[in-house]
Motif scaffolding. Structure first.
Motif, PDB file in Angstrom:
ATOM      1  N   SER A  29      56.289  71.678  69.515  1.00 10.81           N
ATOM      2  CA  SER A  29      57.724  71.394  69.591  1.00 10.81           C
ATOM      3  C   SER A  29      58.076  70.662  70.884  1.00 10.81           C
ATOM      4  O   SER A  29      58.854  69.693  70.879  1.00 10.81           O
ATOM      5  CB  SER A  29      58.522  72.696  69.485  1.00 10.81           C
ATOM      6  OG  SER A  29      58.276  73.337  68.247  1.00 10.81           O
ATOM      7  N   THR A  34      61.740  61.177  72.443  1.00  8.65           N
ATOM      8  CA  THR A  34      62.619  60.602  73.471  1.00  8.65           C
ATOM      9  C   THR A  34      62.016  59.328  74.044  1.00  8.65           C
ATOM     10  O   THR A  34      62.712  58.319  74.226  1.00  8.65           O
ATOM     11  CB  THR A  34      62.857  61.619  74.595  1.00  8.65           C
ATOM     12  OG1 THR A  34      63.472  62.787  74.055  1.00  8.65           O
ATOM     13  CG2 THR A  34      63.751  61.038  75.680  1.00  8.65           C
ATOM     14  N   GLU A  90      59.331  66.591  71.082  1.00  2.32           N
ATOM     15  CA  GLU A  90      60.627  66.228  71.672  1.00  2.32           C
ATOM     16  C   GLU A  90      60.456  65.156  72.745  1.00  2.32           C
ATOM     17  O   GLU A  90      61.219  64.184  72.798  1.00  2.32           O
ATOM     18  CB  GLU A  90      61.288  67.469  72.260  1.00  2.32           C
ATOM     19  CG  GLU A  90      62.655  67.181  72.867  1.00  2.32           C
ATOM     20  CD  GLU A  90      63.318  68.418  73.438  1.00  2.32           C
ATOM     21  OE1 GLU A  90      64.394  68.281  74.051  1.00  2.32           O
ATOM     22  OE2 GLU A  90      62.759  69.525  73.277  1.00  2.32           O
TER      23      GLU A  90
END
Length: 278
Positions: free
Chosen positions: A176, A184, A180
């Protein structure tokens, strides 16, 4: 004749009785001094297996070129040195297999193996080596070679993802966090490109699919990592390394994500928790 047989029978019984009596008596004491028992000649101990000694390789031929370099410090750790040598040996074997497939032909450009090992951390607790390079056996571009080795001298063992994060929850937490960060980074790269909205959308969709496929919560997806050490010799973060094609295109190159020790802390195996910053 009957009296003779009787005499023989009486004699036999008498001898048997004497033998039984002798057996029932305690054995005589052992002599005060006796010769030591003769033992079989001792076998010479088997020779210890030879340690791997890493030396740089520079080799050329009209058909191929090989260049491999090692940090001299790696020879201080025989287990680590063997792992580095095995990795380089496998990479070279793959190159030579391709060269043998040429037969007597000479390729338009020499096949090539370029591999550099670099020491990125060395403390009494943690030693880490990064391997980066490539293998070219024809085509538009070569095959990236990316590997990381983290050796624990006091454990005399390599630290692996499975050993460090033994639970599915730990892998899920890493997955996770990494996803992320990579999402980004992809978005920022897309923002920096001068492209039409439709093209940007395609780039984001393709990149997101590759990231999600390459960062599923499986140990194999996070097998390449190196520790990020602080001034006190503790692991402040783990830098997970993703070669081209795992989470992006060849043009995107090798990508990395640093996962802080605080994120990993709840999921670390107890045997290795003390290596990390708390």
């Amino acid at each position: 004749m009957s009296s003779v047989r009787s005499a023989k029978t009486i004699a036999s019984v008498t001898v048997l009785t004497m033998l039984l009596a002798a057996c029932n008596r305690a054995p005589p004491p052992a002599p005060a001094a006796s010769a030591p028992p003769v033992s079989a000649p001792a076998q010479a101990p088997a020779p210890a297996p030879a340690s791997t000694v890493l030396t740089d390789v520079a080799e050329s031929d009209p058909r191929y070129v090989v260049g491999i370099s090692y940090p001299p410090q790696a020879n201080r750790y025989p287990g680590l040195a063997k792992a580095l040598g095995d990795y380089a040996g496998a990479a070279r074997a793959g190159l030579m297999q391709a060269v043998e497939g040429l037969g007597s032909e000479k390729p338009p450009a020499p096949y090539e193996l370029s591999l550099a090992f670099e020491m990125v951390a060395e403390t009494p607790e943690v030693v880490s080596v990064a391997a980066d390079g490539g293998r070219y056996t024809g085509g538009a571009h070569g095959e990236p070679l990316v590997a990381r080795f983290t050796w624990l001298p006091r454990h005399e063992a390599m630290l692996t993802t499975q050993a460090m994060l033994p639970s599915p929850e730990g892998l899920q937490a890493v997955s996770s966090y990494v996803r992320e960060q990579l999402h980004t980074s992809l978005s920022l790269r897309a923002d920096g490109e001068d492209m039409a909205p439709e093209e940007r959308a395609r780039m984001l969709q393709s990149g997101t699919s590759m990231i999600d496929a390459g960062t599923g919560p499986e140990a194999a997806n996070f097998s390449q990592f190196q520790p990020v050490m602080n001034a006190d010799g503790k692991i402040a973060a783990v830098r997970f390394v993703f070669p081209p094609y795992q989470v992006g295109s060849y043009a995107d190159g090798t990508q990395t994500v640093d996962v802080p020790a605080q994120v990993l802390g709840p999921y670390l195996a107890p045997a290795y928790a003390d290596l990390f910053l708390r």
